[in-house]
Design a protein around this motif. Structure first.
Motif, PDB file in Angstrom:
ATOM      1  N   ALA A   1     101.631  24.292   3.629  1.00  0.00           N
ATOM      2  CA  ALA A   1     101.479  25.186   4.773  1.00  0.00           C
ATOM      3  C   ALA A   1     102.738  25.195   5.630  1.00  0.00           C
ATOM      4  O   ALA A   1     103.174  26.241   6.126  1.00  0.00           O
ATOM      5  CB  ALA A   1     100.271  24.769   5.603  1.00  0.00           C
ATOM      6  N   SER A   2     103.356  24.026   5.786  1.00  0.00           N
ATOM      7  CA  SER A   2     104.599  23.960   6.541  1.00  0.00           C
ATOM      8  C   SER A   2     105.699  24.755   5.853  1.00  0.00           C
ATOM      9  O   SER A   2     106.491  25.446   6.508  1.00  0.00           O
ATOM     10  CB  SER A   2     105.024  22.502   6.712  1.00  0.00           C
ATOM     11  N   SER A   3     105.754  24.673   4.518  1.00  0.00           N
ATOM     12  CA  SER A   3     106.761  25.440   3.781  1.00  0.00           C
ATOM     13  C   SER A   3     106.528  26.941   3.927  1.00  0.00           C
ATOM     14  O   SER A   3     107.480  27.714   4.036  1.00  0.00           O
ATOM     15  CB  SER A   3     106.745  25.037   2.303  1.00  0.00           C
ATOM     16  N   ILE A   4     105.254  27.357   3.940  1.00  0.00           N
ATOM     17  CA  ILE A   4     104.954  28.786   4.075  1.00  0.00           C
ATOM     18  C   ILE A   4     105.393  29.291   5.454  1.00  0.00           C
ATOM     19  O   ILE A   4     105.999  30.363   5.584  1.00  0.00           O
ATOM     20  CB  ILE A   4     103.457  29.036   3.843  1.00  0.00           C
ATOM     21  N   ILE A   5     105.102  28.506   6.486  1.00  0.00           N
ATOM     22  CA  ILE A   5     105.532  28.911   7.829  1.00  0.00           C
ATOM     23  C   ILE A   5     107.054  28.961   7.905  1.00  0.00           C
ATOM     24  O   ILE A   5     107.643  29.888   8.485  1.00  0.00           O
ATOM     25  CB  ILE A   5     104.957  27.944   8.873  1.00  0.00           C
ATOM     26  N   SER A   6     107.705  27.959   7.319  1.00  0.00           N
ATOM     27  CA  SER A   6     109.170  27.973   7.299  1.00  0.00           C
ATOM     28  C   SER A   6     109.694  29.153   6.496  1.00  0.00           C
ATOM     29  O   SER A   6     110.742  29.720   6.832  1.00  0.00           O
ATOM     30  CB  SER A   6     109.693  26.658   6.706  1.00  0.00           C
ATOM     31  N   GLY A   7     108.979  29.517   5.425  1.00  0.00           N
ATOM     32  CA  GLY A   7     109.394  30.682   4.649  1.00  0.00           C
ATOM     33  C   GLY A   7     109.350  31.967   5.457  1.00  0.00           C
ATOM     34  O   GLY A   7     110.206  32.841   5.294  1.00  0.00           O
ATOM     35  N   LEU A   8     108.363  32.084   6.350  1.00  0.00           N
ATOM     36  CA  LEU A   8     108.320  33.262   7.224  1.00  0.00           C
ATOM     37  C   LEU A   8     109.542  33.303   8.139  1.00  0.00           C
ATOM     38  O   LEU A   8     110.119  34.374   8.377  1.00  0.00           O
ATOM     39  CB  LEU A   8     107.032  33.238   8.047  1.00  0.00           C
ATOM     40  N   PHE A   9     109.953  32.128   8.641  1.00  0.00           N
ATOM     41  CA  PHE A   9     111.150  32.084   9.487  1.00  0.00           C
ATOM     42  C   PHE A   9     112.404  32.417   8.682  1.00  0.00           C
ATOM     43  O   PHE A   9     113.321  33.066   9.186  1.00  0.00           O
ATOM     44  CB  PHE A   9     111.286  30.710  10.139  1.00  0.00           C
TER      45      PHE A   9
ATOM     46  N   GLU B   1     118.488  32.838  -6.285  1.00  0.00           N
ATOM     47  CA  GLU B   1     117.777  33.557  -7.346  1.00  0.00           C
ATOM     48  C   GLU B   1     116.493  34.192  -6.834  1.00  0.00           C
ATOM     49  O   GLU B   1     116.135  35.299  -7.228  1.00  0.00           O
ATOM     50  CB  GLU B   1     117.452  32.594  -8.492  1.00  0.00           C
ATOM     51  N   ASP B   2     115.785  33.499  -5.949  1.00  0.00           N
ATOM     52  CA  ASP B   2     114.507  34.013  -5.460  1.00  0.00           C
ATOM     53  C   ASP B   2     114.179  33.340  -4.133  1.00  0.00           C
ATOM     54  O   ASP B   2     114.551  32.184  -3.895  1.00  0.00           O
ATOM     55  CB  ASP B   2     113.394  33.760  -6.474  1.00  0.00           C
ATOM     56  N   ILE B   3     113.478  34.071  -3.268  1.00  0.00           N
ATOM     57  CA  ILE B   3     113.013  33.547  -1.988  1.00  0.00           C
ATOM     58  C   ILE B   3     111.525  33.850  -1.884  1.00  0.00           C
ATOM     59  O   ILE B   3     111.121  35.018  -1.896  1.00  0.00           O
ATOM     60  CB  ILE B   3     113.759  34.187  -0.799  1.00  0.00           C
ATOM     61  N   THR B   4     110.706  32.815  -1.813  1.00  0.00           N
ATOM     62  CA  THR B   4     109.273  32.971  -1.638  1.00  0.00           C
ATOM     63  C   THR B   4     108.872  32.360  -0.301  1.00  0.00           C
ATOM     64  O   THR B   4     109.696  31.838   0.437  1.00  0.00           O
ATOM     65  CB  THR B   4     108.508  32.300  -2.784  1.00  0.00           C
ATOM     66  N   LEU B   5     107.576  32.417   0.001  1.00  0.00           N
ATOM     67  CA  LEU B   5     107.101  31.805   1.234  1.00  0.00           C
ATOM     68  C   LEU B   5     107.116  30.287   1.165  1.00  0.00           C
ATOM     69  O   LEU B   5     107.109  29.620   2.199  1.00  0.00           O
ATOM     70  CB  LEU B   5     105.677  32.288   1.545  1.00  0.00           C
ATOM     71  N   ARG B   6     107.172  29.725  -0.047  1.00  0.00           N
ATOM     72  CA  ARG B   6     107.113  28.268  -0.179  1.00  0.00           C
ATOM     73  C   ARG B   6     108.458  27.631  -0.476  1.00  0.00           C
ATOM     74  O   ARG B   6     108.715  26.512  -0.065  1.00  0.00           O
ATOM     75  CB  ARG B   6     106.114  27.886  -1.281  1.00  0.00           C
ATOM     76  N   TYR B   7     109.321  28.319  -1.190  1.00  0.00           N
ATOM     77  CA  TYR B   7     110.562  27.682  -1.609  1.00  0.00           C
ATOM     78  C   TYR B   7     111.650  28.725  -1.807  1.00  0.00           C
ATOM     79  O   TYR B   7     111.397  29.933  -1.848  1.00  0.00           O
ATOM     80  CB  TYR B   7     110.363  26.902  -2.917  1.00  0.00           C
ATOM     81  N   THR B   8     112.878  28.217  -1.921  1.00  0.00           N
ATOM     82  CA  THR B   8     114.047  29.024  -2.269  1.00  0.00           C
ATOM     83  C   THR B   8     114.608  28.497  -3.579  1.00  0.00           C
ATOM     84  O   THR B   8     114.854  27.298  -3.711  1.00  0.00           O
ATOM     85  CB  THR B   8     115.121  28.942  -1.169  1.00  0.00           C
ATOM     86  N   LYS B   9     114.784  29.378  -4.529  1.00  0.00           N
ATOM     87  CA  LYS B   9     115.295  28.986  -5.841  1.00  0.00           C
ATOM     88  C   LYS B   9     116.770  29.359  -5.928  1.00  0.00           C
ATOM     89  O   LYS B   9     117.147  30.504  -5.691  1.00  0.00           O
ATOM     90  CB  LYS B   9     114.510  29.671  -6.960  1.00  0.00           C
ATOM     91  N   MET B  10     117.597  28.369  -6.257  1.00  0.00           N
ATOM     92  CA  MET B  10     119.038  28.579  -6.335  1.00  0.00           C
ATOM     93  C   MET B  10     119.531  28.203  -7.724  1.00  0.00           C
ATOM     94  O   MET B  10     119.175  27.145  -8.236  1.00  0.00           O
ATOM     95  CB  MET B  10     119.757  27.724  -5.275  1.00  0.00           C
TER      96      MET B  10
END
Length: 324
Positions: A122-130, A155-164
């Motif tokens: 949930a913290s990652s999802i909130i951070s993903g919104l920011f 490579e990708d940006i989701t609500l939970r993580y950033t893929k590099m």
């Protein structure tokens, strides 16, 4: 004289509709007897999956034109897919006997469990919104993790993580809750030109002006280097676009010269730096007026230095010579 219709008596059309409805009810009852409810629920889930794919395909272009940013577009389309799948799951649950109230209670209980046990997500999802709102980087940008010195492409940006994707052709998945706490260097933001510097030390006997001219010309001859043009603005300051060599310091072993130049793109900085280094070395080797300095020492012995015992082995074999 025609006889009027008795009040309350159905018309011909209404009678046909009632007959069709009765036949449909009989057909559905027979289908329920033949096909179990779990199979129907599974079919609803399968249809829901294909409907979600179709909805994403139909809404893809309009969403992309609306938001422009690939990261936001992908997030919205994932939301559309999730809504369709949740609707299909609710219909499947009702098909197997769950009432809307039971479904609501189940969702509430599941949300409570998720909120307690999956707080990091949930913290990652909130951070993903920011991350999506602040736009520190976008899909396709080259970024660098300052604490690790590792570069790569988003490579990708989701609500939970950033893929590099790193420059070593490996994937690095970073939770958004931690990436907001790190220093991220975006090499592709707005202006892709990146300034590099090179320090070379020449001897005091060298012609410093010639050395500066050769270093500037060597950098300009590299295609990946900005050769000139209008000044480049960084904040309130402006810097020359052409390669410029400065007298940096009068060091112990020579004069320290620092060359500053701009690479056109940040994607192959090591290649650009290597090409500039090679051209400078070649330019210095073709002239006798410039010599690269290197650390060296002169040992001076005088009357206050004392004495030194030196033994020279001349290959003697006699006892006297060996003693000497």
């Amino acid at each position: 004289m025609s006889q009027g219709r008795v009040e309350g008596e159905p018309t011909v059309g209404q009678a046909q509709v009632r007959e069709w409805w009765s036949a449909l009810q009989e057909l559905s009852s027979s289908v329920e007897l033949v096909v179990p409810d779990p199979v129907i629920a599974l079919a609803i889930l399968v249809v829901g999956w294909y409907v979600s794919q179709l909805a994403v395909r139909l809404a893809g272009r309009s969403v992309a034109r609306r938001f422009r940013r690939p990261s936001v577009t992908r997030t919205v389309l994932r939301g559309v897919r999730a809504v369709v799948l949740l609707g299909a799951a609710a219909l499947a649950g009702i098909q197997v006997g769950l009432q809307p109230g039971d479904v609501l209670i189940s969702v509430t209980v599941l949300s409570a469990v998720v909120g307690i046990t999956l707080a990091p997500i949930a913290s990652s999802i909130i951070s993903g919104l920011f991350v999506l709102a602040d736009q520190p980087y976008e899909i396709g940008d080259m970024i660098e993790l300052a604490d690790r010195g590792q570069r790569g492409y988003v490579e990708d940006i989701t609500l939970r993580y950033t893929k590099m994707m790193t420059l070593d052709n490996t994937f690095l998945v970073i939770p958004n809750s931690s990436i907001r706490e790190r220093d991220i260097v975006n090499h592709s933001a707005e202006d892709e030109r990146t300034r590099l510097s090179l320090s070379v030390q020449v001897t005091y006997e060298s012609d410093v002006e010639t050395a500066r001219h050769l270093m500037e010309r060597a950098a300009r001859d590299v295609d990946a280097v900005v050769g000139g043009g209008p000044t480049i603005r960084i904040g309130a300051a402006r810097y020359p676009a052409a390669p410029t060599c400065y007298v940096d310091e009068y060091a112990d072993d020579g004069v320290l010269l620092t060359l500053r130049y701009w690479a056109k793109q940040p994607y192959k900085l090591l290649t650009v730096r290597s090409a500039v280094n090679e051209r400078i070395r070649t330019a210095f080797s073709e002239t006798d007026d410039v010599t690269i300095a290197y650390p060296h020492q002169h040992l001076v012995f005088d009357d206050t230095s004392g004495t030194a015992s030196v033994h020279v082995d001349g290959g003697a074999t006699g006892p006297d010579e060996r003693g000497a």
